[in-house]
Scaffold this active site. Structure first.
Site, short mmCIF file in Angstrom:
data_model
loop_
_atom_site.label_atom_id
_atom_site.label_comp_id
_atom_site.label_asym_id
_atom_site.label_seq_id
_atom_site.Cartn_x
_atom_site.Cartn_y
_atom_site.Cartn_z
N LYS A 106 85.94 63.93 54.57
CA LYS A 106 85.82 64.43 53.20
C LYS A 106 86.25 65.88 53.09
O LYS A 106 86.87 66.27 52.10
CB LYS A 106 84.37 64.30 52.70
CG LYS A 106 83.99 62.87 52.34
CD LYS A 106 82.75 62.84 51.47
CE LYS A 106 82.36 61.42 51.12
NZ LYS A 106 81.09 61.35 50.40
N LYS A 123 88.44 51.94 55.17
CA LYS A 123 87.21 51.38 54.60
C LYS A 123 87.27 51.38 53.08
O LYS A 123 87.79 52.33 52.48
CB LYS A 123 86.06 52.28 55.10
CG LYS A 123 84.72 52.00 54.53
CD LYS A 123 83.76 53.15 54.79
CE LYS A 123 83.90 54.24 53.76
NZ LYS A 123 82.70 55.03 53.48
N LYS A 130 84.06 54.18 47.39
CA LYS A 130 83.93 54.49 45.96
C LYS A 130 84.82 55.66 45.57
O LYS A 130 85.27 55.77 44.44
CB LYS A 130 82.49 54.90 45.64
CG LYS A 130 81.50 53.78 45.68
CD LYS A 130 80.15 54.31 45.17
CE LYS A 130 79.02 53.80 46.02
NZ LYS A 130 78.27 54.79 46.75
P1 TYM Z 1 77.08 54.94 49.96
O1 TYM Z 1 76.59 55.15 48.58
O2 TYM Z 1 78.46 55.42 50.29
O3 TYM Z 1 77.03 53.41 50.32
C1 TYM Z 1 75.88 52.60 50.09
C2 TYM Z 1 75.77 51.57 51.19
O4 TYM Z 1 76.96 50.76 51.22
C3 TYM Z 1 77.51 50.75 52.55
N1 TYM Z 1 78.97 50.69 52.45
C4 TYM Z 1 79.72 49.73 53.00
N2 TYM Z 1 79.40 48.66 53.74
C5 TYM Z 1 80.41 47.86 54.15
N3 TYM Z 1 81.73 48.10 53.86
C6 TYM Z 1 82.10 49.18 53.14
N4 TYM Z 1 83.36 49.40 52.85
C7 TYM Z 1 81.06 50.06 52.67
N5 TYM Z 1 81.07 51.19 51.92
C8 TYM Z 1 79.78 51.57 51.80
C9 TYM Z 1 77.05 52.08 53.15
O5 TYM Z 1 77.09 52.06 54.55
C10 TYM Z 1 75.66 52.22 52.59
O6 TYM Z 1 74.74 51.49 53.37
N6 TYM Z 1 74.85 58.63 52.47
C11 TYM Z 1 74.68 57.27 52.00
C12 TYM Z 1 73.49 57.11 51.09
C13 TYM Z 1 72.20 57.60 51.63
C14 TYM Z 1 71.34 56.92 52.53
C15 TYM Z 1 70.21 57.77 52.70
C16 TYM Z 1 71.44 55.70 53.19
C17 TYM Z 1 71.59 58.78 51.30
N7 TYM Z 1 70.38 58.88 51.93
C18 TYM Z 1 69.17 57.39 53.55
C19 TYM Z 1 70.40 55.34 54.05
C20 TYM Z 1 69.28 56.17 54.21
C21 TYM Z 1 75.91 56.89 51.19
O7 TYM Z 1 76.63 57.71 50.70
O8 TYM Z 1 76.05 55.54 51.01
#
Ligand code: TYM
Length: 326
Positions: free
Chosen positions: A112, A193, A196
């Site tokens: 990023k 990957k 969003k």
């Molecule tokens: P975020 O919002 O990017 O994604 C949410 C969840 O979706 C999963 N994910 C995917 N899984 C499979 N294939 C993909 N292409 C894909 N893209 C996203 C992510 O692994 C995630 O589980 N930092 C985290 C959010 C967060 C969090 C936390 C998670 C903040 N605090 C505490 C767990 C515990 C995030 O940005 O996820």
């Protein structure tokens, strides 16, 4: 006592099938077994440029989507991170115990930060906020997609360091990553990957996409110059489409292999589009229902925050006492 599951999701951009297949679907499926907390992490969303009105609206939309994929407020708390200042306060404290080198090593930070003109402190600190989210709630399990594994491991490292100084204070969380679906790839470029933050047309299928848009995106998905539909990791485009097909249909690899025997990529694509449309139909219908009444969503988020606040307060107070704060 049930073990505690905690996970988070950012209200940035549109929620896509990667989020659904890698995370949200598992949260809904295993709810009855655990004590669950799901957090809409809006403070994480401001670590890169954002639009205030959109963030506010997307936060509510995401709450609706969590209900639509089957998260049941009777079994799981859903709340917004910024509604509880305890997250920011614990982040500051954990910052003081986190070596800079640990954060500079994070893959997501490296990716990023390469895309930003100026790098805010928040982007570097993002995993510490995530550690605070997890540690505040004495979480046992953290179900995430593959991309977040390193961050959960960092939360463990921070907890370990803190515990080695102050005695066993934080519960050690474990990342839970599903065998299939943990890394859904972009349709335009199956070596990256699905994300969003990616704005290229046709990159992702979003949970609220219309059937037409799903068909178009799948038909245009990047594959290769071969013809036969087989599982082969060296052919990432077809491999990704087959994995998505497998996850939506629940069929085994061998069933799918024989089903597509003698067929070509266009057969796979047209069947896959219909499978996704049908798979998302109930989610989209429930989404319409639950978001009909905005007051219902506000109440849900308020109840969620009220339910988890005492847990966050308890942990934070324990930490502050240990550190001589207050
Ligand atoms: P975020 O919002 O990017 O994604 C949410 C969840 O979706 C999963 N994910 C995917 N899984 C499979 N294939 C993909 N292409 C894909 N893209 C996203 C992510 O692994 C995630 O589980 N930092 C985290 C959010 C967060 C969090 C936390 C998670 C903040 N605090 C505490 C767990 C515990 C995030 O940005 O996820």
């Amino acid at each position: 006592m049930k073990k505690r599951v905690f996970s988070g999701i950012q209200p940035t951009g549109d929620i896509h099938i990667g989020n659904y297949l890698g995370a949200m679907r598992h949260w809904a499926a295993s709810q009855a077994e655990f004590d669950n907390i799901f957090c809409i992490v809006d403070l994480h969303s401001i670590t890169v440029k954002h639009d205030a009105k959109q963030l506010y609206a997307k936060t509510r939309e995401l709450a609706g989507l969590l209900l639509a994929v089957g998260i049941d407020p009777e079994q799981s708390a859903i709340f917004v991170q910024s509604h509880l200042p305890q997250h920011s306060e614990l982040t500051w404290i954990l910052n003081c115990f986190t070596p800079l080198g640990w954060l500079q090593r994070m893959h997501q930070y490296k990716d990023k930060s390469a895309k930003q003109e100026t790098i805010g402190m928040g982007l570097l600190d993002y995993p510490v906020l995530m550690a605070a989210d997890i540690l505040l709630y004495e979480s046992d399990y953290v179900p995430v997609g593959e991309d977040q594994k390193q961050h959960v491991e960092l939360a463990r490292d921070i907890a370990g360091r803190f515990n080695s100084i102050y005695g066993d204070l934080f519960r050690m969380p474990e990342p839970v990553i599903s065998k299939t679906g943990a890394r859904i790839m972009g349709l335009d470029d199956p070596t990256k990957k699905m994300a969003k933050s990616e704005t290229v047309q046709g990159h992702a299928i979003n949970l609220l996409d219309s059937p037409d848009s799903i068909r178009k995106k799948i038909m245009r998905a990047t594959t290769d110059s071969q013809r036969d539909v087989v599982y082969d990791e060296k052919r990432p485009g077809v491999f990704n489409l087959l994995s998505i097909y497998q996850l939506f249909t629940g069929k085994s690899r061998s069933e799918i292999g024989s089903h597509f025997k003698g067929k070509g990529y266009s057969d796979l694509k047209s069947e896959l589009a219909e499978v996704i449309i049908e798979g998302l139909r109930p989610v989209q219908e429930r989404f319409k229902d639950v978001t009909n009444d905005p007051a219902h969503i506000e109440k849900l988020l308020q109840d969620g925050a009220d339910k988890v606040r005492p847990i966050a307060d308890k942990t934070l107070n324990k930490v502050k006492r240990k550190l001589g704060l207050g």
